[in-house]
Scaffold this motif. Structure first.
Motif, short mmCIF file in Angstrom:
data_model
loop_
_atom_site.label_atom_id
_atom_site.label_comp_id
_atom_site.label_asym_id
_atom_site.label_seq_id
_atom_site.Cartn_x
_atom_site.Cartn_y
_atom_site.Cartn_z
N LEU A 1 0.84 -1.20 0.00
CA LEU A 1 0.00 0.00 0.00
C LEU A 1 0.88 1.25 0.00
O LEU A 1 0.59 2.21 -0.73
CB LEU A 1 -0.92 0.00 1.21
CG LEU A 1 -1.83 1.23 1.35
CD1 LEU A 1 -2.82 1.30 0.19
CD2 LEU A 1 -2.58 1.20 2.68
N LYS A 2 1.92 1.25 0.82
CA LYS A 2 2.83 2.40 0.85
C LYS A 2 3.47 2.63 -0.51
O LYS A 2 3.60 3.77 -0.97
CB LYS A 2 3.90 2.19 1.93
CG LYS A 2 3.37 2.25 3.36
CD LYS A 2 4.49 2.02 4.36
CE LYS A 2 3.95 1.92 5.78
NZ LYS A 2 3.43 3.20 6.29
N LEU A 3 3.86 1.55 -1.17
CA LEU A 3 4.46 1.65 -2.50
C LEU A 3 3.48 2.25 -3.49
O LEU A 3 3.83 3.16 -4.25
CB LEU A 3 4.91 0.27 -2.97
CG LEU A 3 5.36 0.14 -4.44
CD1 LEU A 3 6.58 1.01 -4.71
CD2 LEU A 3 5.65 -1.32 -4.77
N ARG A 4 2.25 1.76 -3.50
CA ARG A 4 1.25 2.25 -4.45
C ARG A 4 0.89 3.71 -4.19
O ARG A 4 0.72 4.50 -5.14
CB ARG A 4 0.00 1.37 -4.37
CG ARG A 4 0.16 -0.02 -4.95
CD ARG A 4 0.40 0.00 -6.46
NE ARG A 4 -0.68 0.66 -7.16
CZ ARG A 4 -1.81 0.07 -7.57
NH1 ARG A 4 -1.97 -1.24 -7.34
NH2 ARG A 4 -2.74 0.73 -8.21
N ILE A 5 0.75 4.09 -2.93
CA ILE A 5 0.41 5.48 -2.62
C ILE A 5 1.57 6.39 -2.99
O ILE A 5 1.37 7.49 -3.53
CB ILE A 5 0.02 5.62 -1.14
CG1 ILE A 5 -1.36 5.00 -0.90
CG2 ILE A 5 0.01 7.10 -0.72
CD1 ILE A 5 -1.85 5.06 0.52
N VAL B 1 6.74 14.78 -2.90
CA VAL B 1 8.00 14.06 -3.08
C VAL B 1 8.54 13.62 -1.73
O VAL B 1 8.98 12.47 -1.55
CB VAL B 1 9.05 14.95 -3.81
CG1 VAL B 1 10.44 14.32 -3.76
CG2 VAL B 1 8.63 15.17 -5.26
N ARG B 2 8.49 14.52 -0.75
CA ARG B 2 8.98 14.19 0.59
C ARG B 2 8.20 13.02 1.20
O ARG B 2 8.78 12.09 1.77
CB ARG B 2 8.88 15.42 1.51
CG ARG B 2 9.59 15.25 2.85
CD ARG B 2 9.27 16.41 3.78
NE ARG B 2 7.88 16.39 4.22
CZ ARG B 2 7.41 15.56 5.16
NH1 ARG B 2 8.20 14.68 5.74
NH2 ARG B 2 6.13 15.61 5.51
N GLN B 3 6.87 13.08 1.05
CA GLN B 3 6.03 12.02 1.59
C GLN B 3 6.29 10.70 0.87
O GLN B 3 6.33 9.62 1.49
CB GLN B 3 4.55 12.39 1.45
CG GLN B 3 4.10 13.55 2.33
CD GLN B 3 3.94 13.13 3.78
OE1 GLN B 3 3.86 11.95 4.09
NE2 GLN B 3 3.91 14.10 4.67
N ALA B 4 6.46 10.77 -0.45
CA ALA B 4 6.72 9.57 -1.24
C ALA B 4 8.03 8.91 -0.82
O ALA B 4 8.11 7.69 -0.69
CB ALA B 4 6.75 9.91 -2.73
#
Length: 296
Positions: A37-41, A69-72
């Motif tokens: 989920l983290k990867l997809r978001i 970008v920071r969150q990603a």
């Protein structure tokens, strides 16, 4: 989760960025250890960096993009530690690009070191074995898959070589790299399955503008617009014979309007096209893209 991710993409593509981000945070709180989920978001954050308009003109909010970008990066640094190989490798690959965007070149290189560095693609041998054992359909599909990947990679290498030639001031060599990219695209009929040719045409347009060749630049710019309109058309296109066993589907349906808007913004903001801004042909190209966007 899959349905939730589809809903997120709809929100982002409709420029409901704040609502989409809130929904992302809710999902992450609900599934705090879900690496996939983290990867997809993180992927959605990167894909829709320009989803938030700045409220003043047709441009996007740089502040929003920087925060995304920071969150990603934060999400990917978690998912990169996943025990699932595909999740981890995809995360490291994306992290390398994001570190580069943040000006952290050393971290970008370090991220790539986590990826396999094969000197030989074992799939070539596997395809041969499949063929010898009579598994014709499986062998054909594997060969087509490898060919498709090789063409995409070759196209990216040519774009990189174009950029290198530009930095070295070798204009003719830069043009040659773009021409070779277009030839590659033409030979394998890749215009039916992608829009990489728009990058080649845009590069040529900028070079021609710089040299005062406005007519040639406008022709290339027209090709850029046709490329976007071709891929965002609703007609189903038959795959070329080189890839007819694959399920290649650049699914633009839910993102069509968003991507067209980005194409328009790219043409409006590209500094190398400044000398064309007052030309009626340039205005017509933009108008055609804007009309197509309004019709979606």
């Amino acid at each position: 989760c899959l349905e939730a991710l589809k809903e997120l993409e709809k929100l982002f593509s409709s420029h409901k960025a704040e609502e989409a981000v809130r929904y992302c945070r809710e999902l992450l709180k609900q599934y705090p250890t879900d690496a996939y989920l983290k990867l997809r978001i993180a992927g959605l954050y990167v894909q829709y960096l320009t989803a938030m308009k700045n409220g003043k003109d047709s441009g996007y909010s740089a502040k929003f993009a920087d925060e995304q970008v920071r969150q990603a990066v934060e999400l990917l640094e978690y998912s990169a530690l996943s025990e699932e190989k595909e999740i981890a490798e995809t995360s490291w690959y994306m992290l390398s690009s994001l570190y580069l965007m943040q000006g952290e070149e050393e971290k970008a290189l370090a991220a790539l070191e986590h990826l396999p560095q094969p000197g030989y693609d074992a799939r070539i041998m596997k395809a041969g074995i499949l063929l010898q054992t009579g598994k014709i359909e499986e062998a054909e599909k594997l060969n087509q898959t490898c060919l498709y990947e090789a063409i995409n990679n070759s196209g990216l290498y040519l774009l990189n070589l174009f950029t290198i030639a530009e930095k070295k001031g070798e204009e003719q060599r830069a043009l040659d790299m773009l021409e070779k990219g277009l030839e590659l695209y033409e030979v394998f009929q890749c215009s039916k399955i992608g829009i990489m040719d728009t990058n080649y045409h845009l590069g040529k347009a900028v070079i021609y503008c710089r040299g005062g060749k406005q007519e040639e630049a406008l022709l290339e710019l027209s090709a850029v617009a046709k490329g976007y309109l071709r891929m965002f058309a609703k007609d189903i296109v038959k795959l070329p014979e080189y890839f007819d066993k694959l399920t290649i589907q650049e699914n633009y349906s839910s993102r069509r309007e968003f991507l067209l808007e980005n194409a328009i913004m790219l043409l409006e903001q590209e500094e190398g096209l400044e000398s064309l801004r007052t030309r009626e042909e340039y205005k017509k190209i933009l108008a055609d893209l804007q009309e197509a966007c309004a019709d979606l």
